[in-house]
Motif scaffolding. Structure first.
Motif, PDB file in Angstrom:
ATOM      1  N   GLU A 130      30.320  22.515  38.396  1.00 19.51           N
ATOM      2  CA  GLU A 130      29.195  22.706  37.528  1.00 19.51           C
ATOM      3  C   GLU A 130      29.578  24.077  36.831  1.00 19.51           C
ATOM      4  OE1 GLU A 130      25.238  21.813  38.213  1.00 19.51           O
ATOM      5  OE2 GLU A 130      25.859  20.016  39.355  1.00 19.51           O
ATOM      6  N   VAL A 131      29.971  25.159  37.703  1.00 15.10           N
ATOM      7  CA  VAL A 131      29.811  26.537  37.346  1.00 15.10           C
ATOM      8  C   VAL A 131      31.179  26.881  38.293  1.00 15.10           C
ATOM      9  CG1 VAL A 131      28.911  28.806  37.259  1.00 15.10           C
ATOM     10  CG2 VAL A 131      27.497  26.624  37.394  1.00 15.10           C
ATOM     11  N   VAL A 132      31.920  27.637  37.484  1.00 13.88           N
ATOM     12  CA  VAL A 132      33.299  28.536  37.816  1.00 13.88           C
ATOM     13  C   VAL A 132      33.105  29.979  37.465  1.00 13.88           C
ATOM     14  CG1 VAL A 132      35.715  28.772  38.207  1.00 13.88           C
ATOM     15  CG2 VAL A 132      34.497  26.642  37.941  1.00 13.88           C
ATOM     16  N   VAL A 133      33.053  30.806  38.372  1.00 18.19           N
ATOM     17  CA  VAL A 133      32.754  32.347  38.007  1.00 18.19           C
ATOM     18  C   VAL A 133      34.042  33.005  38.244  1.00 18.19           C
ATOM     19  CG1 VAL A 133      31.426  34.316  38.356  1.00 18.19           C
ATOM     20  CG2 VAL A 133      30.298  32.193  38.521  1.00 18.19           C
ATOM     21  N   PHE A 134      34.609  33.693  37.383  1.00 18.77           N
ATOM     22  CA  PHE A 134      35.755  34.590  37.730  1.00 18.77           C
ATOM     23  C   PHE A 134      35.490  36.182  37.712  1.00 18.77           C
ATOM     24  CE2 PHE A 134      37.669  30.847  36.184  1.00 18.77           C
ATOM     25  CZ  PHE A 134      38.876  30.638  36.617  1.00 18.77           C
ATOM     26  N   HIS A 135      35.954  36.894  38.601  1.00 19.89           N
ATOM     27  CA  HIS A 135      35.725  38.395  38.533  1.00 19.89           C
ATOM     28  C   HIS A 135      36.947  39.117  39.112  1.00 19.89           C
ATOM     29  CE1 HIS A 135      35.340  39.467  42.681  1.00 19.89           C
ATOM     30  NE2 HIS A 135      34.842  38.373  43.028  1.00 19.89           N
ATOM     31  N   CYS A 136      36.934  40.435  38.730  1.00 25.71           N
ATOM     32  CA  CYS A 136      38.161  41.417  39.306  1.00 25.71           C
ATOM     33  C   CYS A 136      37.240  42.341  39.764  1.00 25.71           C
ATOM     34  CB  CYS A 136      39.154  41.523  38.407  1.00 25.71           C
ATOM     35  SG  CYS A 136      38.703  42.354  36.782  1.00 25.71           S
ATOM     36  N   ALA A 137      37.853  43.573  39.950  1.00 28.51           N
ATOM     37  CA  ALA A 137      37.133  44.834  40.418  1.00 28.51           C
ATOM     38  C   ALA A 137      35.707  45.217  39.283  1.00 28.51           C
ATOM     39  CB  ALA A 137      38.153  45.973  40.525  1.00 28.51           C
ATOM     40  N   LEU A 138      36.439  45.195  37.886  1.00 27.07           N
ATOM     41  CA  LEU A 138      35.256  45.601  36.802  1.00 27.07           C
ATOM     42  C   LEU A 138      35.118  44.534  36.063  1.00 27.07           C
ATOM     43  CD1 LEU A 138      37.036  49.154  36.266  1.00 27.07           C
ATOM     44  CD2 LEU A 138      35.111  48.643  37.668  1.00 27.07           C
ATOM     45  N   SER A 139      35.973  43.280  36.174  1.00 27.59           N
ATOM     46  CA  SER A 139      35.324  42.297  35.160  1.00 27.59           C
ATOM     47  C   SER A 139      35.932  42.895  33.633  1.00 27.59           C
ATOM     48  CB  SER A 139      34.177  41.563  35.353  1.00 27.59           C
ATOM     49  OG  SER A 139      34.571  40.884  36.360  1.00 27.59           O
ATOM     50  N   GLN A 140      36.842  43.495  33.457  1.00 27.51           N
ATOM     51  CA  GLN A 140      37.232  43.958  32.212  1.00 27.51           C
ATOM     52  C   GLN A 140      38.192  43.586  31.704  1.00 27.51           C
ATOM     53  OE1 GLN A 140      36.984  48.356  32.391  1.00 27.51           O
ATOM     54  NE2 GLN A 140      34.840  48.603  32.474  1.00 27.51           N
ATOM     55  N   GLN A 141      39.490  43.136  32.669  1.00 31.64           N
ATOM     56  CA  GLN A 141      40.592  42.633  32.085  1.00 31.64           C
ATOM     57  C   GLN A 141      41.026  41.541  32.954  1.00 31.64           C
ATOM     58  OE1 GLN A 141      43.793  45.596  31.958  1.00 31.64           O
ATOM     59  NE2 GLN A 141      45.123  44.370  30.977  1.00 31.64           N
ATOM     60  N   ARG A 142      41.180  41.492  34.293  1.00 30.14           N
ATOM     61  CA  ARG A 142      41.826  40.478  35.059  1.00 30.14           C
ATOM     62  C   ARG A 142      40.917  39.271  35.154  1.00 30.14           C
ATOM     63  NH1 ARG A 142      43.265  43.712  40.179  1.00 30.14           N
ATOM     64  NH2 ARG A 142      41.310  44.580  39.578  1.00 30.14           N
ATOM     65  N   GLY A 143      39.622  39.631  35.457  1.00 29.00           N
ATOM     66  CA  GLY A 143      38.531  38.659  35.447  1.00 29.00           C
ATOM     67  C   GLY A 143      38.524  37.781  34.163  1.00 29.00           C
ATOM     68  N   PRO A 144      38.250  38.368  33.141  1.00 30.08           N
ATOM     69  CA  PRO A 144      38.145  37.551  31.708  1.00 30.08           C
ATOM     70  C   PRO A 144      39.292  37.114  31.343  1.00 30.08           C
ATOM     71  CG  PRO A 144      37.132  39.918  31.443  1.00 30.08           C
ATOM     72  CD  PRO A 144      37.704  39.797  32.810  1.00 30.08           C
ATOM     73  N   SER A 145      40.298  37.725  31.690  1.00 34.48           N
ATOM     74  CA  SER A 145      41.792  37.004  31.232  1.00 34.48           C
ATOM     75  C   SER A 145      42.070  35.713  31.942  1.00 34.48           C
ATOM     76  CB  SER A 145      42.934  37.975  31.430  1.00 34.48           C
ATOM     77  OG  SER A 145      42.842  38.869  30.484  1.00 34.48           O
ATOM     78  N   ALA A 146      41.528  35.742  33.431  1.00 34.62           N
ATOM     79  CA  ALA A 146      41.827  34.709  34.069  1.00 34.62           C
ATOM     80  C   ALA A 146      40.877  33.467  33.810  1.00 34.62           C
ATOM     81  CB  ALA A 146      41.497  34.900  35.777  1.00 34.62           C
ATOM     82  N   ALA A 147      39.627  33.743  33.508  1.00 40.23           N
ATOM     83  CA  ALA A 147      38.740  32.719  32.908  1.00 40.23           C
ATOM     84  C   ALA A 147      39.384  32.235  31.739  1.00 40.23           C
ATOM     85  CB  ALA A 147      37.398  33.513  32.722  1.00 40.23           C
TER      86      ALA A 147
END
Length: 161
Positions: free
Chosen positions: A75-92
């Motif tokens: 139901e929910v998939v959460v992405f993150h990286c170290a700061l969630s400024q670039q890699r995490g949002p890009s992956a999502a």
């Protein structure tokens, strides 16, 4: 082409995510409705959120279709990286776009059935989120908590990221 951009992704706070993990009766694993995808690369050292899956951002090109298939019932998939400024949002964003592409290939619809389009990242009832502040902020508050963070190493984080 998808109309979803980095600017209209949804976020979840560390407190909201921690609450979902704490209320889980399936500890130490994640609640069955939730997946957490950690896309840090070599900076993955020093700990990770309990139950998260590590998929280095350098591997996302070929692992995203597999993620879409294996996470389809979450139901929910959460992405993150170290700061969630670039890699995490890009992956999502990559995940959402790949899911749309695969759905279109199967003749999937983007509409809710009443003529309205669904909110970005929520097709087929699945909500895709980015952890605000990434693992850096997560560990700042929950690093020492073994119920929420695994393999946390204080000496790596004590002077900041």
């Amino acid at each position: 082409m998808s109309n979803i951009t980095l600017g209209n992704l949804s976020y979840i706070s560390r407190e909201e995510l921690a609450e979902q993990l704490k209320t889980s009766s399936s500890a130490p694993s994640l609640p069955s409705h939730l997946a957490i995808i950690d896309v840090r690369d070599s900076d993955h050292v020093g700990g990770h959120i309990r139950g998260s899956t590590w998929v280095p951002s350098s591997e996302l090109d070929y692992k995203t279709p597999e993620l879409v298939r294996t996470l389809k019932d979450k139901e929910v998939v959460v992405f993150h990286c170290a700061l969630s400024q670039q890699r995490g949002p890009s992956a999502a964003l990559r995940y959402i776009r790949e899911r749309e592409r695969l759905d279109q290939g199967r003749g999937g619809e983007k509409e809710t059935g009443d003529g309205e389009e669904k909110e970005p990242g929520k097709e087929k009832g699945q909500k895709v989120l980015v952890l605000r502040g990434g693992f850096t902020q997560w560990q700042d508050k929950y690093g020492p908590d073994k119920g929420l963070t695994e393999a946390w190493q204080k000496d790596i984080w004590e002077f900041g990221y």
